[in-house]
Design a protein around this motif. Structure first.
Motif, PDB file in Angstrom:
ATOM      1  N   GLY A 126       0.658  -1.084  -0.062  1.00 51.10           N
ATOM      2  CA  GLY A 126       0.028   0.036  -0.098  1.00 51.10           C
ATOM      3  C   GLY A 126       0.889   1.417   0.038  1.00 51.10           C
ATOM      4  O   GLY A 126       0.217   2.413   0.094  1.00 51.10           O
ATOM      5  N   GLY A 127       2.080   1.233  -0.367  1.00 49.77           N
ATOM      6  CA  GLY A 127       2.925   2.565  -0.246  1.00 49.77           C
ATOM      7  C   GLY A 127       2.921   3.204  -1.616  1.00 49.77           C
ATOM      8  O   GLY A 127       2.387   2.527  -2.484  1.00 49.77           O
ATOM      9  N   LYS A 128       3.196   4.373  -1.715  1.00 48.83           N
ATOM     10  CA  LYS A 128       3.320   5.102  -2.640  1.00 48.83           C
ATOM     11  C   LYS A 128       4.708   5.634  -3.188  1.00 48.83           C
ATOM     12  O   LYS A 128       5.522   5.640  -2.349  1.00 48.83           O
ATOM     13  N   ALA A 129       4.897   5.883  -4.369  1.00 47.04           N
ATOM     14  CA  ALA A 129       5.949   6.401  -4.933  1.00 47.04           C
ATOM     15  C   ALA A 129       5.959   7.757  -5.628  1.00 47.04           C
ATOM     16  O   ALA A 129       4.938   8.080  -5.857  1.00 47.04           O
ATOM     17  N   ILE A 130       7.119   8.393  -5.577  1.00 40.04           N
ATOM     18  CA  ILE A 130       7.538   9.607  -6.424  1.00 40.04           C
ATOM     19  C   ILE A 130       7.606   9.024  -7.731  1.00 40.04           C
ATOM     20  O   ILE A 130       8.674   8.257  -8.154  1.00 40.04           O
ATOM     21  N   GLN A 131       6.985   9.627  -8.861  1.00 37.28           N
ATOM     22  CA  GLN A 131       7.100   9.285 -10.103  1.00 37.28           C
ATOM     23  C   GLN A 131       8.258   9.830 -10.812  1.00 37.28           C
ATOM     24  O   GLN A 131       8.912   9.073 -11.416  1.00 37.28           O
ATOM     25  N   HIS A 132       8.806  11.157 -10.287  1.00 38.01           N
ATOM     26  CA  HIS A 132      10.031  11.660 -11.129  1.00 38.01           C
ATOM     27  C   HIS A 132      10.678  12.622 -10.188  1.00 38.01           C
ATOM     28  O   HIS A 132       9.822  13.705 -10.118  1.00 38.01           O
ATOM     29  N   ILE A 133      11.498  12.464  -9.541  1.00 41.84           N
ATOM     30  CA  ILE A 133      12.125  13.313  -8.428  1.00 41.84           C
ATOM     31  C   ILE A 133      12.413  14.747  -8.865  1.00 41.84           C
ATOM     32  O   ILE A 133      11.934  15.705  -8.233  1.00 41.84           O
ATOM     33  N   PRO A 134      12.973  14.780 -10.110  1.00 37.65           N
ATOM     34  CA  PRO A 134      13.470  16.141 -10.565  1.00 37.65           C
ATOM     35  C   PRO A 134      12.150  17.040 -10.675  1.00 37.65           C
ATOM     36  O   PRO A 134      12.114  18.482 -10.695  1.00 37.65           O
ATOM     37  N   ASP A 135      10.924  16.517 -10.802  1.00 41.02           N
ATOM     38  CA  ASP A 135       9.748  17.494 -10.975  1.00 41.02           C
ATOM     39  C   ASP A 135       8.928  17.744  -9.742  1.00 41.02           C
ATOM     40  O   ASP A 135       7.756  18.392  -9.634  1.00 41.02           O
ATOM     41  N   GLU A 136       9.557  17.142  -8.460  1.00 42.16           N
ATOM     42  CA  GLU A 136       9.117  17.384  -7.233  1.00 42.16           C
ATOM     43  C   GLU A 136       9.348  18.850  -6.624  1.00 42.16           C
ATOM     44  O   GLU A 136      10.132  19.156  -7.029  1.00 42.16           O
ATOM     45  N   GLU A 137       8.466  19.265  -6.007  1.00 39.60           N
ATOM     46  CA  GLU A 137       8.705  20.355  -5.176  1.00 39.60           C
ATOM     47  C   GLU A 137       9.899  20.344  -4.073  1.00 39.60           C
ATOM     48  O   GLU A 137       9.581  19.274  -3.418  1.00 39.60           O
ATOM     49  N   GLY A 138      10.838  20.940  -3.988  1.00 38.02           N
ATOM     50  CA  GLY A 138      11.525  20.665  -3.019  1.00 38.02           C
ATOM     51  C   GLY A 138      13.090  20.864  -3.584  1.00 38.02           C
ATOM     52  O   GLY A 138      13.229  20.942  -4.836  1.00 38.02           O
ATOM     53  N   ASP A 139      13.874  20.966  -2.563  1.00 39.50           N
ATOM     54  CA  ASP A 139      15.658  21.105  -3.059  1.00 39.50           C
ATOM     55  C   ASP A 139      16.146  19.803  -3.111  1.00 39.50           C
ATOM     56  O   ASP A 139      16.819  19.365  -2.165  1.00 39.50           O
ATOM     57  N   PHE A 140      16.088  18.912  -4.119  1.00 34.97           N
ATOM     58  CA  PHE A 140      16.410  17.487  -4.309  1.00 34.97           C
ATOM     59  C   PHE A 140      17.707  17.526  -5.134  1.00 34.97           C
ATOM     60  O   PHE A 140      17.726  18.288  -6.266  1.00 34.97           O
ATOM     61  N   MET A 141      18.661  16.486  -4.825  1.00 32.24           N
ATOM     62  CA  MET A 141      19.845  16.434  -5.518  1.00 32.24           C
ATOM     63  C   MET A 141      19.504  15.715  -7.015  1.00 32.24           C
ATOM     64  O   MET A 141      18.413  14.917  -6.934  1.00 32.24           O
ATOM     65  N   GLN A 142      20.557  15.508  -7.786  1.00 36.73           N
ATOM     66  CA  GLN A 142      20.222  14.530  -8.956  1.00 36.73           C
ATOM     67  C   GLN A 142      20.621  13.201  -8.584  1.00 36.73           C
ATOM     68  O   GLN A 142      21.560  12.909  -8.067  1.00 36.73           O
ATOM     69  N   HIS A 143      19.732  12.191  -8.414  1.00 40.57           N
ATOM     70  CA  HIS A 143      19.722  11.230  -8.113  1.00 40.57           C
ATOM     71  C   HIS A 143      20.157   9.874  -8.994  1.00 40.57           C
ATOM     72  O   HIS A 143      20.261   8.881  -8.667  1.00 40.57           O
ATOM     73  N   GLU A 144      20.090  10.374 -10.398  1.00 42.05           N
ATOM     74  CA  GLU A 144      20.663   9.576 -11.443  1.00 42.05           C
ATOM     75  C   GLU A 144      22.216  10.026 -11.673  1.00 42.05           C
ATOM     76  O   GLU A 144      22.285  11.279 -12.387  1.00 42.05           O
ATOM     77  N   GLN A 145      23.279   9.489 -11.096  1.00 44.60           N
ATOM     78  CA  GLN A 145      24.440  10.137 -10.892  1.00 44.60           C
ATOM     79  C   GLN A 145      25.209   9.814 -12.143  1.00 44.60           C
ATOM     80  O   GLN A 145      26.229  10.661 -12.718  1.00 44.60           O
ATOM     81  N   SER A 146      24.637   8.980 -13.183  1.00 52.66           N
ATOM     82  CA  SER A 146      25.108   9.037 -14.578  1.00 52.66           C
ATOM     83  C   SER A 146      24.910  10.449 -15.423  1.00 52.66           C
ATOM     84  O   SER A 146      25.548  10.598 -16.547  1.00 52.66           O
ATOM     85  N   HIS A 147      23.904  11.196 -14.782  1.00 52.92           N
ATOM     86  CA  HIS A 147      23.726  12.684 -15.439  1.00 52.92           C
ATOM     87  C   HIS A 147      24.827  13.589 -15.053  1.00 52.92           C
ATOM     88  O   HIS A 147      24.673  14.719 -15.527  1.00 52.92           O
TER      89      HIS A 147
END
Length: 251
Positions: free
Chosen positions: A127-148
């Protein structure tokens, strides 16, 4: 030769064949480092084919189950979202089999390790939920795909910090409150499923590990420990295989 190794089943990726790929026919795919880390920790890894009629047989014979990452995302409809982000990559064949296998496995005490999208699958099953795409979330998030990130070479390079809860089973395995990991994901856990606790977060707050409280060993990690990037990675596999050995003894 140790003939008493715990048997660890790994769900491989499923690829549709084409003339420009490995095979014109559909095929299974799995990086060897998943298998290598299990075997190095004292387990015996085998690949599980997508045969629904074999699920009960698999779970009867296995001592541990690992659901690994891949170039796919869980269908958002599975966790109640109607819109599907353009970056989401679906693999309905693999997802449907993993859900059928995972839902039965979760009714047992069989040790279960989910890596990257495998963590998301375990979470969604509860019953958990996921963030579909971190870069489009509100907030100050790092790039989690390090290949970029400029200068990227491979996933054996340590990338960002992960803070581990001292009261978690994950901490009992690793013995450190802060580690560095690699990172290869654009999604993340938004809400932990029923019965799960958050055992680790990145420095930007993104959930990096979850574990089921009332289960002997049910762990999901967001990074890719199969690359053996840091010392903690082998400890995760050691803990997983040790739990599988205990499960085997109790059969």
């Amino acid at each position: 030769m140790n003939l008493n190794r715990p048997l660890i089943g790994i769900v491989p990726d499923y690829k549709e064949g084409c003339s420009e790929s490995y095979s014109a026919a559909n095929y299974y795919a799995l990086r060897t480092n998943y298998v290598d880390m299990v075997n190095k920790s004292g387990g015996a890894a085998i690949l599980l084919t997508f045969d629904y009629g074999l699920i009960d047989f698999y779970l009867k014979e296995l001592d541990g189950l690992m659901i690994v990452g891949g170039d796919l995302d869980i269908n958002p409809k599975r966790y109640g979202e109607k819109e599907i982000h353009p970056t989401v990559k679906l693999n309905e064949v693999r997802e449907s089999f993993e859900l059928a296998l995972g839902s039965k496995a979760m009714k047992m005490d069989i040790p279960l390790l989910g890596i990257c999208s495998g963590m998301q699958l375990i979470n969604v099953l509860h019953g958990g939920k996921a963030i579909q795409h971190i870069p489009d979330e509100e907030g100050d998030f790092m790039q989690h795909e390090q290949s970029h990130i400029e200068g990227f070479t491979d996933y054996r390079t340590l990338y960002h910090d992960v803070n581990i809860d001292k009261n978690s089973k994950l901490f009992s395995m690793i013995g450190e409150e802060k580690i560095k990991t690699n990172s290869s994901h654009h999604q993340a856990t938004r809400i932990a499923g029923e019965g799960f606790e958050i055992s680790a977060r990145a420095s930007d707050g993104i959930i990096e590990a979850i574990e089921k409280v009332d289960h002997p060993f049910c762990l999901g990690v967001q990074w890719h420990p199969e690359f053996g990037t840091g010392k903690a990675d082998q400890k995760i596999f050691d803990g997983f295989v040790n739990a599988a050995q205990q499960y085997k003894k109790g059969k």
